[in-house]
Design a protein around this motif. Structure first.
Motif, PDB file in Angstrom:
ATOM      1  N   SER A 243       6.501  -5.251   0.573  1.00  0.00           N
ATOM      2  CA  SER A 243       6.792  -4.064  -0.221  1.00  0.00           C
ATOM      3  C   SER A 243       6.250  -4.270  -1.635  1.00  0.00           C
ATOM      4  O   SER A 243       6.051  -5.407  -2.081  1.00  0.00           O
ATOM      5  CB  SER A 243       8.295  -3.786  -0.261  1.00  0.00           C
ATOM      6  OG  SER A 243       8.969  -4.851  -0.912  1.00  0.00           O
ATOM      7  N   ILE A 244       6.000  -3.189  -2.326  1.00  0.00           N
ATOM      8  CA  ILE A 244       5.484  -3.233  -3.697  1.00  0.00           C
ATOM      9  C   ILE A 244       6.636  -2.930  -4.649  1.00  0.00           C
ATOM     10  O   ILE A 244       7.348  -1.939  -4.472  1.00  0.00           O
ATOM     11  CB  ILE A 244       4.346  -2.212  -3.883  1.00  0.00           C
ATOM     12  CG1 ILE A 244       3.193  -2.538  -2.925  1.00  0.00           C
ATOM     13  CG2 ILE A 244       3.843  -2.217  -5.317  1.00  0.00           C
ATOM     14  CD1 ILE A 244       2.079  -1.517  -2.936  1.00  0.00           C
ATOM     15  N   GLU A 245       6.835  -3.798  -5.621  1.00  0.00           N
ATOM     16  CA  GLU A 245       7.944  -3.626  -6.563  1.00  0.00           C
ATOM     17  C   GLU A 245       7.584  -2.538  -7.575  1.00  0.00           C
ATOM     18  O   GLU A 245       6.860  -2.763  -8.524  1.00  0.00           O
ATOM     19  CB  GLU A 245       8.246  -4.948  -7.286  1.00  0.00           C
ATOM     20  CG  GLU A 245       9.500  -4.871  -8.147  1.00  0.00           C
ATOM     21  CD  GLU A 245       9.754  -6.151  -8.934  1.00  0.00           C
ATOM     22  OE1 GLU A 245      10.748  -6.186  -9.690  1.00  0.00           O
ATOM     23  OE2 GLU A 245       8.963  -7.105  -8.802  1.00  0.00           O
ATOM     24  N   ASN A 246       8.088  -1.341  -7.326  1.00  0.00           N
ATOM     25  CA  ASN A 246       7.850  -0.180  -8.193  1.00  0.00           C
ATOM     26  C   ASN A 246       6.376   0.210  -8.264  1.00  0.00           C
ATOM     27  O   ASN A 246       5.740   0.128  -9.312  1.00  0.00           O
ATOM     28  CB  ASN A 246       8.385  -0.424  -9.603  1.00  0.00           C
ATOM     29  CG  ASN A 246       9.820  -0.898  -9.642  1.00  0.00           C
ATOM     30  OD1 ASN A 246      10.132  -1.951 -10.184  1.00  0.00           O
ATOM     31  ND2 ASN A 246      10.691  -0.129  -9.039  1.00  0.00           N
ATOM     32  N   PRO A 247       5.811   0.678  -7.144  1.00  0.00           N
ATOM     33  CA  PRO A 247       4.436   1.187  -7.209  1.00  0.00           C
ATOM     34  C   PRO A 247       4.367   2.417  -8.102  1.00  0.00           C
ATOM     35  O   PRO A 247       5.209   3.305  -8.009  1.00  0.00           O
ATOM     36  CB  PRO A 247       4.120   1.526  -5.744  1.00  0.00           C
ATOM     37  CG  PRO A 247       5.456   1.764  -5.107  1.00  0.00           C
ATOM     38  CD  PRO A 247       6.400   0.829  -5.810  1.00  0.00           C
ATOM     39  N   ASP A 248       3.367   2.440  -8.966  1.00  0.00           N
ATOM     40  CA  ASP A 248       3.268   3.561  -9.911  1.00  0.00           C
ATOM     41  C   ASP A 248       1.846   4.122  -9.867  1.00  0.00           C
ATOM     42  O   ASP A 248       1.380   4.537  -8.819  1.00  0.00           O
ATOM     43  CB  ASP A 248       3.677   3.114 -11.314  1.00  0.00           C
ATOM     44  CG  ASP A 248       4.217   4.267 -12.158  1.00  0.00           C
ATOM     45  OD1 ASP A 248       3.947   5.436 -11.822  1.00  0.00           O
ATOM     46  OD2 ASP A 248       4.887   4.011 -13.163  1.00  0.00           O
ATOM     47  N   GLY A 249       1.137   4.102 -10.999  1.00  0.00           N
ATOM     48  CA  GLY A 249      -0.178   4.705 -11.056  1.00  0.00           C
ATOM     49  C   GLY A 249      -1.121   4.140 -10.009  1.00  0.00           C
ATOM     50  O   GLY A 249      -1.089   2.949  -9.700  1.00  0.00           O
ATOM     51  N   MET A 250      -1.951   5.009  -9.449  1.00  0.00           N
ATOM     52  CA  MET A 250      -2.911   4.560  -8.443  1.00  0.00           C
ATOM     53  C   MET A 250      -4.138   5.447  -8.476  1.00  0.00           C
ATOM     54  O   MET A 250      -4.091   6.599  -8.919  1.00  0.00           O
ATOM     55  CB  MET A 250      -2.279   4.552  -7.044  1.00  0.00           C
ATOM     56  CG  MET A 250      -1.805   5.900  -6.561  1.00  0.00           C
ATOM     57  SD  MET A 250      -1.076   5.819  -4.891  1.00  0.00           S
ATOM     58  CE  MET A 250       0.449   4.933  -5.223  1.00  0.00           C
TER      59      MET A 250
ATOM     60  N   PHE B 252       8.502   4.984  -6.001  1.00  0.00           N
ATOM     61  CA  PHE B 252       8.707   4.046  -7.100  1.00  0.00           C
ATOM     62  C   PHE B 252       9.867   3.095  -6.817  1.00  0.00           C
ATOM     63  O   PHE B 252       9.742   1.879  -6.966  1.00  0.00           O
ATOM     64  CB  PHE B 252       8.955   4.821  -8.400  1.00  0.00           C
ATOM     65  CG  PHE B 252       9.018   3.942  -9.613  1.00  0.00           C
ATOM     66  CD1 PHE B 252       7.846   3.523 -10.235  1.00  0.00           C
ATOM     67  CD2 PHE B 252      10.221   3.528 -10.144  1.00  0.00           C
ATOM     68  CE1 PHE B 252       7.887   2.704 -11.355  1.00  0.00           C
ATOM     69  CE2 PHE B 252      10.272   2.716 -11.260  1.00  0.00           C
ATOM     70  CZ  PHE B 252       9.106   2.304 -11.873  1.00  0.00           C
ATOM     71  N   SER B 253      11.010   3.622  -6.424  1.00  0.00           N
ATOM     72  CA  SER B 253      12.165   2.755  -6.152  1.00  0.00           C
ATOM     73  C   SER B 253      12.173   2.230  -4.732  1.00  0.00           C
ATOM     74  O   SER B 253      12.826   1.221  -4.446  1.00  0.00           O
ATOM     75  CB  SER B 253      13.471   3.514  -6.430  1.00  0.00           C
ATOM     76  OG  SER B 253      13.578   3.865  -7.794  1.00  0.00           O
ATOM     77  N   GLY B 254      11.446   2.886  -3.827  1.00  0.00           N
ATOM     78  CA  GLY B 254      11.450   2.462  -2.433  1.00  0.00           C
ATOM     79  C   GLY B 254      10.423   1.408  -2.099  1.00  0.00           C
ATOM     80  O   GLY B 254      10.531   0.733  -1.069  1.00  0.00           O
ATOM     81  N   GLY B 255       9.383   1.255  -2.929  1.00  0.00           N
ATOM     82  CA  GLY B 255       8.394   0.202  -2.718  1.00  0.00           C
ATOM     83  C   GLY B 255       7.423   0.438  -1.583  1.00  0.00           C
ATOM     84  O   GLY B 255       6.737  -0.492  -1.149  1.00  0.00           O
TER      85      GLY B 255
END
Length: 245
Positions: A177-184, A152-155
């Motif tokens: 990088s993804i800014e705060n990747p969450d649900g997938m 989440f914080s590492g992207g």
């Protein structure tokens, strides 16, 4: 739909009417992620104590984080399983046998709860699966058993491949990088759908990464399916539609 501050779970009927499916109780005080095991009629959830309980002296005590299982027909509580080692259960994925994979946002671990088991077991642990202040969040399991998780914080995204010798963790090369990747979740065509929470920029997005598990000489492209969402956190696919909270 669940909540990070209440164990109450809401159900949206086809006509749009919202009803309380589960009111919450002393054991289930939050439902920060939910995952349906449709084959067995079980709704799994993670209950993490964000608020804690304030005593008469003003001191806040936080209860151990846990996961739970509800009967989807009756709302009856079937299981409550505590997180080991002070872990923070974030998101889940279900395998065909009904086993549960669970990310830990405090430790660089993925847990597995086998069908009928009473305790979570460490399925994968790797120091690369760590970021501050929030570590692992979203998780998705492909049909071939490979699991993808996001920091989440590492992207960053990682794939975890099971084998008789254990699990192999590999970073997934992305165009950005993804800014705060969450649900997938994996779509029926094998594409990975990922929510970009985007806390700092405020531009939450629904992303699609195609052929994410196939080797490639170039970083994987990231396609934006929807944007301008405020803090999207969880998603699921049903009837060829993507539902986002």
């Amino acid at each position: 739909m669940g909540s990070v501050t209440s164990g109450k779970i809401l159900q949206v009927q086809p006509n749009g009417r919202i009803e309380t499916f589960f009111p919450g109780n002393n054991e289930i005080f939050a439902a920060n992620s939910l995952r349906l095991d449709d084959q067995r009629g079980i709704l799994w959830g993670a209950s993490s104590d964000f608020l804690g309980v304030r005593g008469a002296d003003g001191k806040v005590t936080r209860r151990p984080h846990r996961i739970f299982a509800l009967d989807i027909r009756t709302g009856k509580v079937l299981r409550v399983v505590l997180m080991p080692d002070g872990g923070f259960g974030n998101d889940m994925a279900i395998d065909p046998k009904g086993g549960v994979y669970l990310t830990d946002s405090n430790r660089p671990r993925i847990y597995y709860l086998a069908p009928g088991a009473k305790q979570l077991q460490v399925w994968a642990e790797d120091d690369r699966l760590r970021s501050q202040p929030v570590g692992l969040a979203g998780i998705a399991r492909a049909a071939n058993g490979i699991v993808v998780v996001g920091l989440f914080s590492g992207g960053r995204l990682f794939k975890v491949t099971p084998s008789p010798q254990g699990t192999q963790v590999d970073a997934i090369s992305l165009q950005r990088s993804i800014e705060n990747p969450d649900g997938m979740v994996f779509a029926p065509d094998g594409s990975l759908l990922v929510l970009e929470g985007a806390i700092a920029s405020g531009n939450g997005r629904l992303l699609c990464i195609r052929d994410i598990l196939t080797p490639a000489s170039q970083p994987k492209a990231i396609e934006v399916l929807a944007d301008k969402m405020e803090s999207p956190v969880n998603l699921t696919v049903a009837d060829r539609q993507i539902w986002v909270t």
